[in-house]
Design a protein around this motif. Structure first.
Motif, mmCIF file in Angstrom:
data_model
loop_
_atom_site.group_PDB
_atom_site.id
_atom_site.type_symbol
_atom_site.label_atom_id
_atom_site.label_comp_id
_atom_site.label_asym_id
_atom_site.label_seq_id
_atom_site.Cartn_x
_atom_site.Cartn_y
_atom_site.Cartn_z
ATOM 1 N N GLY A 28 -36.812 51.903 -21.336
ATOM 2 C CA GLY A 28 -36.813 52.059 -22.782
ATOM 3 C C GLY A 28 -37.328 53.402 -23.269
ATOM 4 O O GLY A 28 -37.326 53.672 -24.476
ATOM 5 N N MET A 29 -37.784 54.247 -22.368
ATOM 6 C CA MET A 29 -38.273 55.572 -22.767
ATOM 7 C C MET A 29 -37.227 56.633 -22.437
ATOM 8 O O MET A 29 -36.589 56.563 -21.391
ATOM 9 C CB MET A 29 -39.575 55.899 -22.032
ATOM 10 N N THR A 30 -37.075 57.597 -23.338
ATOM 11 C CA THR A 30 -36.137 58.685 -23.070
ATOM 12 C C THR A 30 -36.832 59.771 -22.252
ATOM 13 O O THR A 30 -38.048 59.900 -22.266
ATOM 14 C CB THR A 30 -35.591 59.296 -24.375
ATOM 15 N N VAL A 31 -36.019 60.533 -21.563
ATOM 16 C CA VAL A 31 -36.521 61.611 -20.719
ATOM 17 C C VAL A 31 -36.210 62.932 -21.406
ATOM 18 O O VAL A 31 -35.083 63.184 -21.813
ATOM 19 C CB VAL A 31 -35.862 61.573 -19.320
ATOM 20 N N GLU A 32 -37.241 63.751 -21.533
ATOM 21 C CA GLU A 32 -37.060 65.074 -22.113
ATOM 22 C C GLU A 32 -37.088 66.094 -20.979
ATOM 23 O O GLU A 32 -38.075 66.216 -20.258
ATOM 24 C CB GLU A 32 -38.181 65.384 -23.103
ATOM 25 N N LEU A 33 -36.005 66.802 -20.815
ATOM 26 C CA LEU A 33 -35.880 67.789 -19.748
ATOM 27 C C LEU A 33 -36.457 69.123 -20.218
ATOM 28 O O LEU A 33 -36.094 69.630 -21.276
ATOM 29 C CB LEU A 33 -34.407 67.957 -19.356
ATOM 30 N N GLU A 34 -37.353 69.677 -19.423
ATOM 31 C CA GLU A 34 -37.951 70.987 -19.708
ATOM 32 C C GLU A 34 -37.467 71.942 -18.625
ATOM 33 O O GLU A 34 -37.711 71.715 -17.438
ATOM 34 C CB GLU A 34 -39.478 70.880 -19.677
ATOM 35 N N THR A 35 -36.790 73.023 -19.003
ATOM 36 C CA THR A 35 -36.283 73.992 -18.040
ATOM 37 C C THR A 35 -37.053 75.300 -18.202
ATOM 38 O O THR A 35 -37.140 75.845 -19.298
ATOM 39 C CB THR A 35 -34.776 74.251 -18.266
ATOM 40 N N VAL A 36 -37.609 75.783 -17.079
ATOM 41 C CA VAL A 36 -38.400 77.005 -17.088
ATOM 42 C C VAL A 36 -37.909 77.899 -15.961
ATOM 43 O O VAL A 36 -37.762 77.459 -14.822
ATOM 44 C CB VAL A 36 -39.902 76.691 -16.899
ATOM 45 N N ASP A 37 -37.665 79.160 -16.264
ATOM 46 C CA ASP A 37 -37.202 80.131 -15.279
ATOM 47 C C ASP A 37 -38.408 80.777 -14.599
ATOM 48 O O ASP A 37 -39.268 81.351 -15.266
ATOM 49 C CB ASP A 37 -36.349 81.194 -15.958
ATOM 50 N N THR A 38 -38.459 80.684 -13.276
ATOM 51 C CA THR A 38 -39.552 81.315 -12.526
ATOM 52 C C THR A 38 -39.114 82.633 -11.900
ATOM 53 O O THR A 38 -39.857 83.231 -11.126
ATOM 54 C CB THR A 38 -40.078 80.385 -11.428
ATOM 55 N N ALA A 39 -37.908 83.074 -12.209
ATOM 56 C CA ALA A 39 -37.359 84.346 -11.725
ATOM 57 C C ALA A 39 -37.337 84.432 -10.196
ATOM 58 O O ALA A 39 -37.336 85.519 -9.632
ATOM 59 C CB ALA A 39 -38.118 85.526 -12.312
ATOM 60 N N TYR A 40 -37.312 83.294 -9.532
ATOM 61 C CA TYR A 40 -37.314 83.204 -8.064
ATOM 62 C C TYR A 40 -38.439 84.068 -7.478
ATOM 63 O O TYR A 40 -38.287 84.781 -6.496
ATOM 64 C CB TYR A 40 -35.952 83.586 -7.475
ATOM 65 N N ASP A 41 -39.607 83.963 -8.106
ATOM 66 C CA ASP A 41 -40.784 84.732 -7.735
ATOM 67 C C ASP A 41 -41.922 83.744 -7.469
ATOM 68 O O ASP A 41 -42.248 82.927 -8.342
ATOM 69 C CB ASP A 41 -41.145 85.686 -8.882
ATOM 70 N N VAL A 42 -42.517 83.803 -6.273
ATOM 71 C CA VAL A 42 -43.530 82.822 -5.882
ATOM 72 C C VAL A 42 -44.727 82.814 -6.843
ATOM 73 O O VAL A 42 -45.116 81.739 -7.329
ATOM 74 C CB VAL A 42 -43.973 83.021 -4.413
ATOM 75 N N PRO A 43 -45.354 83.962 -7.157
ATOM 76 C CA PRO A 43 -46.488 83.907 -8.094
ATOM 77 C C PRO A 43 -46.111 83.323 -9.465
ATOM 78 O O PRO A 43 -46.894 82.577 -10.058
ATOM 79 C CB PRO A 43 -46.927 85.371 -8.222
ATOM 80 N N THR A 44 -44.917 83.643 -9.950
ATOM 81 C CA THR A 44 -44.471 83.086 -11.229
ATOM 82 C C THR A 44 -44.259 81.584 -11.104
ATOM 83 O O THR A 44 -44.601 80.823 -12.016
ATOM 84 C CB THR A 44 -43.170 83.777 -11.699
ATOM 85 N N HIS A 45 -43.738 81.138 -9.972
ATOM 86 C CA HIS A 45 -43.531 79.711 -9.721
ATOM 87 C C HIS A 45 -44.868 78.966 -9.779
ATOM 88 O O HIS A 45 -44.982 77.919 -10.427
ATOM 89 C CB HIS A 45 -42.870 79.536 -8.344
ATOM 90 N N VAL A 46 -45.864 79.518 -9.115
ATOM 91 C CA VAL A 46 -47.202 78.913 -9.110
ATOM 92 C C VAL A 46 -47.771 78.899 -10.523
ATOM 93 O O VAL A 46 -48.337 77.891 -10.979
ATOM 94 C CB VAL A 46 -48.142 79.670 -8.137
ATOM 95 N N GLN A 47 -47.626 80.002 -11.237
ATOM 96 C CA GLN A 47 -48.129 80.091 -12.612
ATOM 97 C C GLN A 47 -47.466 79.043 -13.509
ATOM 98 O O GLN A 47 -48.143 78.361 -14.282
ATOM 99 C CB GLN A 47 -47.875 81.490 -13.167
ATOM 100 N N ARG A 48 -46.151 78.914 -13.412
ATOM 101 C CA ARG A 48 -45.433 77.931 -14.246
ATOM 102 C C ARG A 48 -45.846 76.505 -13.883
ATOM 103 O O ARG A 48 -45.957 75.646 -14.751
ATOM 104 C CB ARG A 48 -43.915 78.089 -14.113
ATOM 105 N N TYR A 49 -46.083 76.249 -12.594
ATOM 106 C CA TYR A 49 -46.557 74.924 -12.185
ATOM 107 C C TYR A 49 -47.885 74.619 -12.879
ATOM 108 O O TYR A 49 -48.068 73.538 -13.454
ATOM 109 C CB TYR A 49 -46.728 74.831 -10.666
ATOM 110 N N GLU A 50 -48.807 75.569 -12.838
ATOM 111 C CA GLU A 50 -50.122 75.370 -13.461
ATOM 112 C C GLU A 50 -49.990 75.120 -14.968
ATOM 113 O O GLU A 50 -50.703 74.293 -15.527
ATOM 114 C CB GLU A 50 -51.034 76.568 -13.192
#
Length: 195
Positions: A28-50
C-alpha cells in the motif's frame, strides 16, 4: 558509451517503479525513486552514500565494483541493501555480499562460457588472452585462463592487465603480440574505446 547504458537502466527503473506504484505500491505504500549521479568516482560514490543513507530504504543500483566495495562495510553496518550494477565474481563471497543482492552472470563465468562453447564447436587449439586492469578485465581474464586450460587450449599469449585504454602504445603492443602469437582464437576483455 557507459553513460548511455546507465541512462537505459535508470529509465528501466523509473518505468518499473511507476508500474508498481500504479498497481498499489508495496504493502500500500508507493516507492519514490531517487537518482543521484556519482560521476563513476569512488570518493563521490562514498559521499553520496553518506548523504542518502538515512533517507532511503535501499540502493537499487550501485554502479561499479570498486565503488560498491567502498561502501560495502557501511552497508553492512547500517543494515541497508544495495544492488550492484557490476558482475564482479567477488559478490558471490558471503563475507562480501551480506547486504548485496547481485544479479547476472559474473565476468569470470561469462568468459568460461564463451571459451567453452567455442572450444566445443570450433576447431581451435591455441588462444591469445588479453585484458585491461581492474575487476572487469582481470576477473574476465581469470575465467578465460581457466576455461582455456580446462578445454586443453594452449595459451600462446597472455596479456593479463596489459591493455591500457588511454595509451595508444599499449593497444598497439598488445595487438601486435596477439597477431605474432598466431593464435586460433583471440579473447580480449576491454572497453569499446580501446579499439
Amino acid at each position: 558509451p557507459f553513460s548511455s547504458l546507465v541512462q537505459v537502466i535508470v529509465t528501466g527503473h523509473e518505468a518499473y517503479w511507476e508500474n508498481v506504484n500504479a498497481n498499489g505500491g508495496i504493502g500500500g505504500m508507493t516507492v519514490e525513486l531517487e537518482t543521484v549521479d556519482t560521476a563513476y568516482d569512488v570518493p563521490t560514490h562514498v559521499q553520496r552514500y553518506e548523504e542518502l543513507k538515512d533517507e532511503v530504504v535501499a540502493f537499487g543500483h550501485s554502479t561499479g565494483s570498486p565503488h560498491t566495495v567502498a561502501i560495502n562495510a557501511d552497508l553492512q553496518a547500517d543494515g541497508i541493501l544495495a544492488i550492484p550494477l557490476t558482475w564482479y565474481s567477488g559478490w558471490s563471497d558471503p563475507a562480501i555480499n551480506a547486504n548485496l543482492m547481485h544479479h547476472g552472470v559474473p565476468y569470470c563465468l561469462e568468459s568460461m562460457n564463451v571459451i567453452g562453447y567455442l572450444a566445443d564447436n570450433q576447431e581451435i587449439s591455441t588462444i591469445a588472452i588479453a585484458s585491461m586492469a581492474g575487476d572487469y578485465g582481470l576477473d574476465s581474464h581469470a575465467g578465460a585462463r581457466l576455461a582455456a586450460e580446462a578445454a586443453g587450449l594452449e595459451i600462446v599469449y597472455e596479456g593479463e592487465g596489459a591493455i591500457n585504454v588511454a595509451d595508444e602504445a599499449t593497444l598497439t603492443a598488445v595487438a601486435n603480440e596477439i597477431v605474432a602469437s598466431g593464435a586460433d582464437l583471440a579473447y580480449v576483455t576491454t572497453t569499446p574505446t580501446a579499439w
